[in-house]
Design an enzyme around this catalytic site. Sequence first.
Site, PDB file in Angstrom:
ATOM      1  CB  SER A 279     -74.534   9.925   9.339  1.00 51.36           C
ATOM      2  OG  SER A 279     -73.724  10.649  10.237  1.00 51.36           O
TER       3      SER A 279
ATOM      4  CG  HIS B  23     -78.687  11.714   8.860  1.00 46.03           C
ATOM      5  ND1 HIS B  23     -80.010  11.704   9.264  1.00 46.03           N
ATOM      6  CD2 HIS B  23     -77.958  11.695   9.998  1.00 46.03           C
ATOM      7  CE1 HIS B  23     -80.064  11.670  10.589  1.00 46.03           C
ATOM      8  NE2 HIS B  23     -78.828  11.664  11.069  1.00 46.03           N
TER       9      HIS B  23
ATOM     10  CG  ASP C 260     -75.707  13.216  12.468  1.00 48.12           C
ATOM     11  OD1 ASP C 260     -76.898  13.015  12.784  1.00 48.12           O
ATOM     12  OD2 ASP C 260     -75.001  12.370  11.884  1.00 48.12           O
TER      13      ASP C 260
ATOM     14  CG  MET D  15     -74.499  16.567  17.345  1.00 50.97           C
ATOM     15  SD  MET D  15     -73.430  15.284  17.999  1.00 50.97           S
ATOM     16  CE  MET D  15     -73.764  13.958  16.815  1.00 50.97           C
TER      17      MET D  15
ATOM     18  CG  HIS E 295     -80.414  13.752  13.620  1.00 48.71           C
ATOM     19  ND1 HIS E 295     -79.709  12.627  13.990  1.00 48.71           N
ATOM     20  CD2 HIS E 295     -81.338  13.957  14.599  1.00 48.71           C
ATOM     21  CE1 HIS E 295     -80.194  12.180  15.144  1.00 48.71           C
ATOM     22  NE2 HIS E 295     -81.165  12.970  15.537  1.00 48.71           N
TER      23      HIS E 295
ATOM     24  CG  MET F  84     -79.069  14.893  17.599  1.00 48.53           C
ATOM     25  SD  MET F  84     -77.732  13.764  17.237  1.00 48.53           S
ATOM     26  CE  MET F  84     -77.277  14.332  15.612  1.00 48.53           C
TER      27      MET F  84
ATOM     28  CG  MET G 246     -82.248   8.848  17.888  1.00 55.23           C
ATOM     29  SD  MET G 246     -81.239   9.179  16.433  1.00 55.23           S
ATOM     30  CE  MET G 246     -79.588   8.735  16.990  1.00 55.23           C
TER      31      MET G 246
ATOM     32  N   GLY H 218     -75.368  11.472  19.767  1.00 57.95           N
ATOM     33  CA  GLY H 218     -74.173  12.207  20.205  1.00 57.95           C
ATOM     34  C   GLY H 218     -72.909  11.811  19.464  1.00 57.95           C
TER      35      GLY H 218
ATOM     36  CG  ASP I 261     -79.114   8.398  13.003  1.00 54.79           C
ATOM     37  OD1 ASP I 261     -78.024   7.890  12.685  1.00 54.79           O
ATOM     38  OD2 ASP I 261     -79.246   9.589  13.352  1.00 54.79           O
ATOM     39  N   GLY I 262     -78.081   5.047  13.779  1.00 56.07           N
ATOM     40  CA  GLY I 262     -77.151   4.667  14.830  1.00 56.07           C
ATOM     41  C   GLY I 262     -76.776   3.202  14.751  1.00 56.07           C
TER      42      GLY I 262
HETATM   43  C1  DX5 Z   1     -75.538   9.876  16.263  1.00 58.23           C
HETATM   44  C2  DX5 Z   1     -75.917  10.455  14.938  1.00 58.23           C
HETATM   45  C3  DX5 Z   1     -75.849   9.461  13.848  1.00 58.23           C
HETATM   46  C4  DX5 Z   1     -74.491   8.848  13.658  1.00 58.23           C
HETATM   47  C5  DX5 Z   1     -74.574   7.612  12.842  1.00 58.23           C
HETATM   48  O1  DX5 Z   1     -75.846  10.765  17.255  1.00 58.23           O
HETATM   49  O2  DX5 Z   1     -77.221  10.961  14.953  1.00 58.23           O
HETATM   50  O3  DX5 Z   1     -76.348   9.996  12.641  1.00 58.23           O
HETATM   51  O4  DX5 Z   1     -73.581   9.713  13.071  1.00 58.23           O
HETATM   52  O5  DX5 Z   1     -73.327   7.042  12.775  1.00 58.23           O
HETATM   53  P1  DX5 Z   1     -73.120   5.480  12.882  1.00 58.23           P
HETATM   54  O6  DX5 Z   1     -73.837   4.869  11.738  1.00 58.23           O
HETATM   55  O7  DX5 Z   1     -71.655   5.320  12.831  1.00 58.23           O
HETATM   56  O8  DX5 Z   1     -73.704   5.028  14.212  1.00 58.23           O
HETATM   57 ZN    ZN Z   2     -78.143  11.381  13.015  1.00 56.38          ZN
END
Ligand code: DX5
Ligand code: ZN
Length: 228
Positions: free
Chosen positions: A10, A35, A37, A39, A69, A71, A143, A148, A177-178
């Site tokens: 990510s 990946h 992200d 948002m 992804h 969000m 997740m 976020g 993820d996370g």
């Molecule tokens: C969180 C994201 C993740 C995040 C992962 O909302 O969807 O993809 O960036 O980062 P790490 O691995 O640092 O938790």
């Molecule tokens: Zn993500």
Amino acid sequence: MPLEAKIGPSILNADLCQLEVESQKLISNGADYLHLDVMDGHFVPNLTFGHPVVKCLRNKIKDVFFETHMMVSNPNQWIEPMADAGVDQYTFHYEALNEKESIPDVCRKIRENGMKVGIGLKPKTPVNVIEEFIPLVDLVLIMTVEPGFGGQAFMEGMMQKVKWLRDNYPELNIEVDGGVGPKTISSCAEAGANWIVSGTGIIQAPNQKQVIRELKTAVESSFKKLYR
Ligand code: DX5
Ligand code: ZN
């Protein structure tokens, strides 16, 4: 086809003003996919980037699998723009739809636009809610933090969901993820995850190549136990 182990960094916590350079570095260090992200400041309390940025990145990086992804509160709205931007897989959240939208319709629209379908579950959502939709998707994202922000602590309790999915759907692509990195990969791999997202775990590592290899090896060696 046997399941494949895939590592998708990510880029959320990378230096976003150098997105292309950071992405190329991850790819040359062994990333299987990126990946991305997305948002909207509504579905999650943070803002990142949208399809214009993804399109610019695609113009620079032609042949790597892009997963967005999403969000965002209205996943329907961005399917066509993301397809136009060159996205390969559109992963949206189960929780993001309003009463008028149906998951099968969103899945169909994603496919009609030539992308693979991923569906994500936030930590508080039980896994069985998506059972009826599994035939419609290519991947389920569990997740392991509240979506976020990058850099949060891994939620070990989510491994029950991964394990339930793997036990019931041996051929399903399951993504985590996370908070995933060298310290938490063994839980994910043993539970049966095969698409591994890692943000800070890879981005902040002094040796990205080594971490990516380590994550992949952990998943591959668990496969040997799961499918022996
Ligand atoms: C969180 C994201 C993740 C995040 C992962 O909302 O969807 O993809 O960036 O980062 P790490 O691995 O640092 O938790
Ligand atoms: Zn993500």
